[in-house]
Design an enzyme around this catalytic site. Structure first.
Site, PDB file in Angstrom:
ATOM      1  N   CYS A  79       0.837  -1.197   0.000  1.00 40.44           N
ATOM      2  CA  CYS A  79       0.000   0.000   0.000  1.00 40.44           C
ATOM      3  C   CYS A  79       0.872   1.248   0.000  1.00 40.44           C
ATOM      4  CB  CYS A  79      -0.912   0.003   1.224  1.00 40.44           C
ATOM      5  SG  CYS A  79      -1.894   1.508   1.405  1.00 40.44           S
ATOM      6  N   CYS A  87      -0.858   6.370   6.975  1.00 37.94           N
ATOM      7  CA  CYS A  87      -2.043   5.709   7.518  1.00 37.94           C
ATOM      8  C   CYS A  87      -1.670   4.803   8.684  1.00 37.94           C
ATOM      9  CB  CYS A  87      -2.725   4.904   6.416  1.00 37.94           C
ATOM     10  SG  CYS A  87      -4.116   3.896   6.994  1.00 37.94           S
ATOM     11  N   GLN A 244     -18.177  -9.716  12.736  1.00 33.55           N
ATOM     12  CA  GLN A 244     -16.769  -9.941  12.434  1.00 33.55           C
ATOM     13  C   GLN A 244     -16.407  -9.321  11.088  1.00 33.55           C
ATOM     14  OE1 GLN A 244     -14.388 -11.147  14.305  1.00 33.55           O
ATOM     15  NE2 GLN A 244     -15.653 -11.821  16.021  1.00 33.55           N
ATOM     16  N   CYS A 370     -10.236 -10.605  21.478  1.00 36.36           N
ATOM     17  CA  CYS A 370      -9.602  -9.829  20.422  1.00 36.36           C
ATOM     18  C   CYS A 370      -8.362  -9.098  20.919  1.00 36.36           C
ATOM     19  CB  CYS A 370     -10.583  -8.831  19.817  1.00 36.36           C
ATOM     20  SG  CYS A 370     -11.267  -7.647  20.993  1.00 36.36           S
TER      21      CYS A 370
END
Length: 414
Positions: A79, A87, A244, A370
């Protein structure tokens, strides 16, 4: 500057050898007796770091801006928006996909050792589809010029983008190629039927001579109801509700939870932080019409969606409220469960919920996590109540980022 103030290292360039990976998407380096948490580096590399944050304590933060000796696991980020000062969405684009999973496994193992006193080999399993084109839900920000993008790491600065390599194909069509009201936020969801739902959240509206209108404005594009398919069922839920984000995650986690819960017909099960009832649907099939599944969820919207989706399962009951408060009610405190499933938010369940669950002495507790640090803390809390970690699986449900999803099975110590 007075004689008692410590000079800041901010913007200083230092050459360091990078050490072990740490929780949060960075590695640890040391320089002149201080720890530097370094992003955009890999263990074993020799790099030049620009210090980005320094509050004068024992550590500071920085970005690797030059690689003098590269790790064999280093790759070119796919990217153009990834890198120092850009970012902040992805942490490990500069690492090969196998290396990303090894880094995450090391973090999970280190957290278990440090916070729960457990030495355990961890393997992070890949989900189908590869490291790109997987994210179905994302929140974007809009810069002062109306350009959509993502925020830089630990910053409010918006980095405008024209695509995202981890977004599912089509998700950002019609989003990144136009301008939006400055300072708005965009919630984008691409559902299983390949429909995109977008919610534009604007800043609070202020009218001259009046107080600000409470709360931000919201505009919806699309039906606002996302279609999903998992655990052998079709689901309809609010597009901005929890689901999710990886297309394969819901099915994968539901399968593991079902295997480890192993409820018998007639059992009583709790599904804590149950969302719209994904795991409850699996438990309900196991306990059958003579059993019961109590879902506890703080989001009233999720409870409404869950009731609608599982209306065909009368053995499922819904309880809206904070988990610790609901578990303190007579209905729960006086009726111990056979099996408990919990999927808490990133901060974990906490000591009160762990104590309430353990008080009922369920035969099995299946914990979906998570955050590995929160999981390790809660495993340690369960150990204090006579439970041990029986099994653990970890999944790369968030490729390119530092996040990892774990499923743990806890059982009473024999």
């Amino acid at each position: 500057m007075t004689g008692h103030e410590t000079p800041t290292w901010r913007d200083r360039l230092v050459e360091v050898e990078v050490g072990a990976v740490a929780h949060g998407g960075h590695c640890v380096a040391r320089y002149e007796g201080r720890v530097i948490f370094v992003r955009h580096a890999l263990p074993g590399e020799l790099v030049v770091v620009r210090v980005t944050e320094d509050t004068g304590g024992s550590f500071c933060r920085g970005d690797a801006v030059e690689v003098l000796r590269a790790s064999p696991d280093r790759v070119t980020p796919p990217c153009p928006f990834a890198g120092p000062g850009r970012c902040g969405g992805c942490d490990w684009q500069h690492a090969s996909w196998p290396a990303q999973r090894e880094l995450k496994a090391a973090v999970v193992a280190e957290q278990l050792h440090r916070l729960a006193g457990l030495d355990r080999e961890v393997v992070v399993e890949a989900l189908p589809g590869g490291p790109a084109d997987w994210r179905t839900r994302m929140r974007m920000a809009v810069d002062p010029d109306g350009r959509p993008g993502f925020r830089a790491h630990r910053s409010h600065e918006v980095v405008p983008v024209d695509h995202c390599v981890i977004a599912v194909p089509g998700a950002l069509d019609g989003v990144v190629d136009r301008t939006w009201p400055p300072k708005a936020e965009l919630v984008v969801a691409r559902d299983a039927d390949h429909q995109t739902h977008l919610i534009e959240v604007g800043p609070p509206v202020v009218r001259r001579g009046r107080r600000p209108v409470p709360g931000p404005s919201r505009r919806r594009r699309g039906s606002g109801t996302a279609a999903e398919h998992a655990a052998g069922r079709d689901w309809r839920l609010r597009a901005d509700g929890f689901w999710q984000v990886h297309p394969a995650a819901a099915d994968t986690f539901a399968r593991v939870v079902g295997e480890w819960a192993a409820c018998r017909p007639g059992d009583r099960a709790w599904d804590l932080y149950g969302g719209v009832g994904l795991f409850a649907s699996v438990l309900a099939g196991q306990v059958g019409p003579t059993g019961s599944v109590a879902v506890v969820e703080s989001s009233t919207g999720a409870v409404e969606d869950g009731r609608a989706n599982l209306a065909d399962l009368p053995q499922v009951s819904w309880h809206a409220g904070r988990t610790e408060a609901v578990l303190a009610t007579p209905e729960f405190a006086g009726r111990p469960p056979d099996v408990v499933v919990l999927d808490p938010p990133r901060k974990g369940a906490g000591k009160d919920v762990v104590a309430a669950v353990a008080a009922g002495r369920p035969a099995r507790v299946v914990y979906v996590a998570c955050d590995p640090a929160a999981l390790a803390r809660d495993i340690a809390a369960f150990a204090g109540h006579g439970y041990e970690l029986a099994q653990l699986r970890a999944f790369d449900a968030f490729p390119m980022t530092h996040h990892v999803e774990c499923v743990a099975l806890l059982a009473p110590v024999r």
